[in-house]
Design a protein around this motif. Structure first.
Motif, PDB file in Angstrom:
ATOM      1  N   ASP A 177      33.012  37.210  44.562  1.00  0.00           N
ATOM      2  CA  ASP A 177      31.941  37.378  43.578  1.00  0.00           C
ATOM      3  C   ASP A 177      31.998  38.750  42.911  1.00  0.00           C
ATOM      4  N   HIS A 178      32.151  39.797  43.724  1.00  0.00           N
ATOM      5  CA  HIS A 178      32.227  41.132  43.136  1.00  0.00           C
ATOM      6  C   HIS A 178      33.534  41.330  42.362  1.00  0.00           C
ATOM      7  N   ALA A 179      34.611  40.718  42.854  1.00  0.00           N
ATOM      8  CA  ALA A 179      35.882  40.802  42.126  1.00  0.00           C
ATOM      9  C   ALA A 179      35.752  40.135  40.764  1.00  0.00           C
ATOM     10  N   ARG A 180      35.075  38.986  40.725  1.00  0.00           N
ATOM     11  CA  ARG A 180      34.884  38.283  39.449  1.00  0.00           C
ATOM     12  C   ARG A 180      34.108  39.155  38.462  1.00  0.00           C
TER      13      ARG A 180
ATOM     14  N   ALA B 195      38.873  45.200  41.049  1.00  0.00           N
ATOM     15  CA  ALA B 195      38.830  43.743  41.229  1.00  0.00           C
ATOM     16  C   ALA B 195      39.949  43.277  42.155  1.00  0.00           C
ATOM     17  N   LEU B 196      41.171  43.770  41.918  1.00  0.00           N
ATOM     18  CA  LEU B 196      42.299  43.388  42.765  1.00  0.00           C
ATOM     19  C   LEU B 196      42.087  43.860  44.200  1.00  0.00           C
ATOM     20  N   HIS B 197      41.520  45.047  44.357  1.00  0.00           N
ATOM     21  CA  HIS B 197      41.255  45.606  45.680  1.00  0.00           C
ATOM     22  C   HIS B 197      40.237  44.740  46.430  1.00  0.00           C
ATOM     23  N   LEU B 198      39.173  44.341  45.765  1.00  0.00           N
ATOM     24  CA  LEU B 198      38.165  43.500  46.389  1.00  0.00           C
ATOM     25  C   LEU B 198      38.715  42.118  46.720  1.00  0.00           C
ATOM     26  N   TYR B 199      39.595  41.633  45.858  1.00  0.00           N
ATOM     27  CA  TYR B 199      40.154  40.293  46.049  1.00  0.00           C
ATOM     28  C   TYR B 199      41.136  40.263  47.226  1.00  0.00           C
ATOM     29  N   TRP B 200      42.134  41.130  47.182  1.00  0.00           N
ATOM     30  CA  TRP B 200      43.178  41.110  48.204  1.00  0.00           C
ATOM     31  C   TRP B 200      42.724  41.764  49.510  1.00  0.00           C
ATOM     32  N   GLY B 201      41.916  42.800  49.406  1.00  0.00           N
ATOM     33  CA  GLY B 201      41.565  43.535  50.609  1.00  0.00           C
ATOM     34  C   GLY B 201      40.386  42.968  51.370  1.00  0.00           C
ATOM     35  N   TYR B 202      39.421  42.356  50.642  1.00  0.00           N
ATOM     36  CA  TYR B 202      38.171  41.957  51.296  1.00  0.00           C
ATOM     37  C   TYR B 202      37.758  40.511  51.021  1.00  0.00           C
ATOM     38  N   PHE B 203      38.523  39.794  50.191  1.00  0.00           N
ATOM     39  CA  PHE B 203      38.181  38.420  49.830  1.00  0.00           C
ATOM     40  C   PHE B 203      36.760  38.349  49.263  1.00  0.00           C
TER      41      PHE B 203
ATOM     42  N   GLU C 208      33.989  42.416  38.320  1.00  0.00           N
ATOM     43  CA  GLU C 208      34.849  43.496  37.842  1.00  0.00           C
ATOM     44  C   GLU C 208      35.881  42.975  36.844  1.00  0.00           C
ATOM     45  N   LEU C 209      36.385  41.779  37.091  1.00  0.00           N
ATOM     46  CA  LEU C 209      37.358  41.192  36.162  1.00  0.00           C
ATOM     47  C   LEU C 209      36.731  40.949  34.794  1.00  0.00           C
ATOM     48  N   ALA C 210      35.487  40.503  34.786  1.00  0.00           N
ATOM     49  CA  ALA C 210      34.805  40.264  33.504  1.00  0.00           C
ATOM     50  C   ALA C 210      34.716  41.548  32.697  1.00  0.00           C
ATOM     51  N   ILE C 211      34.446  42.662  33.372  1.00  0.00           N
ATOM     52  CA  ILE C 211      34.382  43.952  32.676  1.00  0.00           C
ATOM     53  C   ILE C 211      35.779  44.360  32.206  1.00  0.00           C
ATOM     54  N   ALA C 212      36.770  44.188  33.080  1.00  0.00           N
ATOM     55  CA  ALA C 212      38.137  44.606  32.748  1.00  0.00           C
ATOM     56  C   ALA C 212      38.672  43.853  31.534  1.00  0.00           C
ATOM     57  N   ARG C 213      38.373  42.566  31.446  1.00  0.00           N
ATOM     58  CA  ARG C 213      38.936  41.758  30.367  1.00  0.00           C
ATOM     59  C   ARG C 213      38.384  42.139  28.998  1.00  0.00           C
ATOM     60  N   ARG C 214      37.252  42.808  28.959  1.00  0.00           N
ATOM     61  CA  ARG C 214      36.712  43.236  27.661  1.00  0.00           C
ATOM     62  C   ARG C 214      37.620  44.266  26.999  1.00  0.00           C
TER      63      ARG C 214
ATOM     64  N   SER D 272      41.417  35.761  38.000  1.00  0.00           N
ATOM     65  CA  SER D 272      40.241  34.958  37.671  1.00  0.00           C
ATOM     66  C   SER D 272      40.493  33.486  38.007  1.00  0.00           C
ATOM     67  N   ALA D 273      41.697  33.025  37.706  1.00  0.00           N
ATOM     68  CA  ALA D 273      42.039  31.627  37.978  1.00  0.00           C
ATOM     69  C   ALA D 273      42.025  31.332  39.472  1.00  0.00           C
ATOM     70  N   TRP D 274      42.572  32.249  40.272  1.00  0.00           N
ATOM     71  CA  TRP D 274      42.577  32.031  41.719  1.00  0.00           C
ATOM     72  C   TRP D 274      41.161  31.998  42.271  1.00  0.00           C
ATOM     73  N   ILE D 275      40.302  32.867  41.784  1.00  0.00           N
ATOM     74  CA  ILE D 275      38.914  32.871  42.250  1.00  0.00           C
ATOM     75  C   ILE D 275      38.219  31.571  41.832  1.00  0.00           C
ATOM     76  N   ASP D 276      38.413  31.165  40.590  1.00  0.00           N
ATOM     77  CA  ASP D 276      37.801  29.928  40.114  1.00  0.00           C
ATOM     78  C   ASP D 276      38.255  28.739  40.956  1.00  0.00           C
TER      79      ASP D 276
END
Length: 615
Positions: free
Chosen positions: A405-408, A394-402, A410-416, A428-432
């Motif tokens: 949607d895909h980062a979000r 998620a962090l890689h998709l967020y910082w590396g590729y902006f 992955e974050l949903a899975i990670a938070r479980r 998640s907050a920054w994406i929202d």
């Protein structure tokens, strides 16, 4: 007909002897009655005789707890009265639902219970017009009353906890270099506990600030937790001695303690045993998946673990001011860790984060992104369900590729499986925020700051999100600024915003804002060189339409400007507000040219990223 219950704590359906109607809702009522007595010092219904008590129970509403004590919080009173509704369907559905609403109150979140309106109370009174039959039934119920057993309820079996902080374990070894080993023991216990969704576990970055400090009550107050785990570690030769103690700071009582003398190779088993014991002592529900996560050993190689615990601190607290040399050293240590143990998943997780940090801050090349992705792939190969692997991606998709949607996703899975990881909520907050989901963004950033309460960065983000909210949550923003100042009393921005910036945003009155800036400049002349002060002076002049001061202030901004917009852009803004369209056009044109040049340079460095963004 048989009735069980103590009159003052008996649910109405018990009082009338309708045993078929008695469900777990009666236990919720009983809990509410106990809660009422804790708040007010007396039961909700108490007549001069048992007969009068049951009559009051059936025919009247309990008095508002705030009538006995005006200091009782209104929401807490509402929660209590919801438990005491005559109609079982209007109470909480279970003791767990009650506990969850109390947890919301403890976290200062909106509760689900709603205040009962006067007309509603009136209609309920009419429906309960007493009859002789009802009173006769009440007398029968009184004759058979025995007492109900609260201790069987879920609420009592699982009392609320407001969190636990695992403090740095003291190194008692003769060799001071074993301090990293002691930190590793603490870190693994914290990591294991952090995977239990029912616990709130404070992040390592916050607790590490309390190394060597002993006043657990003060620490707990600062971190806003009810329990603290502290301990010592002594490593000597091939042996390790671990001493751990859990303290309930509300009573200053040690509620669990244990000592372990083992072979050093058994250290991971000790960490598992401690985590399991803490979860049991706090009566936390632990799922099968969480139990398996607690059992996991981070590595089978102690030498690899030594490289790991030396590497993590630098990347864990890295920010834009961190020296890249430190992160390159982190990468080297983690590479040595995975060379010794290719199955070391956590090392791959931190290695990916280190590469992504280097990409974001100093080495914006496709090769650096590929190194991060390689570490992520290794983590997924070891465990496709790993929360750390999904978070790293998620962090890689967020910082590396902006790729929000895909980062979000992955974050949903990670938070479980990482319910206490503050970065999962922060990103998640920054994406929202970027996607316009403002209320979700505020909620997630608040949660991130709650889990990492000593992070000034997160506290500042919460404050900034409040400032951007409409309507402006004045009281929340004021308290958030207070937390910022508690963490960093010399912060120019926090001092100015607390002194007058908030009032300006709230009322449009710049007088306090102006006075605060003038006082800081008079008391601390060197503050004029602070970039935050320069930005504040420019904004003040612009709001006051003091174009001479605004032009002077914008000229003092660095070329990159502020808030992600260049100095040329802000020069154009001043000219535009003044009505000077020629100067505004020239400045905005220069700002656009600079931005286009920056984008072109980025495309040249990363043609693959440019192609992805253009699709």
């Amino acid at each position: 007909m048989e009735v069980l219950g103590t009159p003052s704590y008996m649910a109405p359906e018990q009082a009338v002897g309708n045993n078929e109607a008695v469900t777990s809702a009666a236990d919720v009522y009983g809990l509410g009655a106990v809660f009422y007595q804790l708040l007010t010092g007396q039961p909700p219904f108490a007549g001069g005789t048992t007969y009068e008590t049951i009559k009051l129970l059936l025919d009247t509403e309990p008095r508002q707890p705030r009538l006995f004590n005006a200091k009782i919080d209104r929401d807490l009173s509402t929660i209590c009265l919801k438990c005491l509704e005559k109609d079982p369907k209007r109470r909480y559905s279970s003791a767990l639902a009650l506990a969850e609403d109390l947890e919301r109150w403890l976290k200062h979140e909106p509760i689900l219970a709603r205040h009962t309106r006067i007309l509603t109370r009136g209609r309920k009174w009419v429906r309960r017009n007493p009859t002789s039959t009802l009173l006769a039934t009440s007398l029968v119920a009184l004759a058979a009353a025995a007492g109900w057993i609260v201790w069987k309820t879920e609420f009592v079996r699982h009392p609320l906890t407001t969190g636990i902080a695992v403090l740095p374990f003291e190194n008692l070894s003769d060799e001071k270099e074993h301090e990293f080993f002691a930190d590793g023991v603490q870190d693994d216990i914290l990591t294991k506990l952090g995977k239990i969704a029912e616990l709130k576990v404070i992040s390592r970055t916050s607790v590490m600030q309390y190394r060597g400090k002993q006043n657990v009550r003060q620490i707990a107050n600062a971190l806003r937790v009810s329990h603290v785990l502290e301990g010592t570690v002594r490593r000597s030769g091939g042996k390790v001695h671990v001493n751990a103690q859990l303290v309930d700071v509300r009573s200053d009582a040690g509620i669990w303690a244990e000592e372990y003398d083992r072979d050093v190779n058994d250290v991971f088993a000790i960490e598992t045993e401690v985590a399991q014991s803490i979860a049991n002592r706090l009566r936390a529900k632990v799922s099968a998946r969480e139990r398996a996560a607690i059992q996991e050993r981070p590595t089978k190689d102690l030498a690899a673990y030594d490289f790991y615990v030396r590497a993590v601190p630098s990347i864990e607290v890295a920010n834009s001011d961190t020296d890249p040399k430190e992160i390159f050293q982190t990468v080297d240590l983690l590479n040595q860790a995975v060379a010794r143990d290719p199955d070391f998943l956590l090392a791959y997780y931190w290695l990916a984060k280190a590469h992504d940090w280097l990409y974001s801050n100093t080495d914006r090349t496709s090769a650096r992104l590929a190194l991060a992705k390689g570490a992520i792939d290794s983590a997924f190969h070891l465990n496709p369900n790993s929360g750390e692997a999904h978070l790293a991606l998620a962090l890689h998709l967020y910082w590396g590729y902006f790729d929000y949607d895909h980062a979000r996703a992955e974050l949903a899975i990670a938070r479980r499986s990482l319910p206490n990881n503050p970065q999962a909520y922060e990103v998640s907050a920054w994406i929202d925020r970027r996607q316009g989901h403002w209320s979700d963004a505020v909620r997630d950033m608040e949660r991130a700051s709650e889990l990492d309460p000593r992070s000034f960065f997160l506290a500042a983000n919460v404050t900034g999100f409040y400032f951007g909210s409409r309507p402006l949550p004045y009281e929340k923003t004021r308290k958030a600024l207070g937390r910022m100042l508690a963490l960093r009393p010399n912060s120019i921005d926090a001092r100015i915003d607390a002194g007058g910036g908030l009032e300006m945003h709230w009322r449009g009155d710049t007088r306090h804002w102006h006075a605060t800036i003038d006082k800081i400049l008079a008391d601390e002349p060197a503050s004029a060189n602070d970039q935050g002060m320069k930005a504040q002076r420019f904004q003040l002049a612009l709001f006051e339409r003091d174009f001479i001061s605004a032009s002077r202030a914008v000229a003092e901004l660095p070329p990159e400007g502020m808030d992600g917009l260049s100095r040329d852009f802000w020069m154009g803004t001043v000219a535009h507000v003044k009505g000077d369209t020629v100067a505004a056009y020239a400045a905005f044109t220069a700002a656009r040219a600079n931005q286009e040049a920056a984008v072109s340079a980025a495309r040249a460095r990363q043609p693959d990223l440019a192609a992805a963004l253009s699709t």
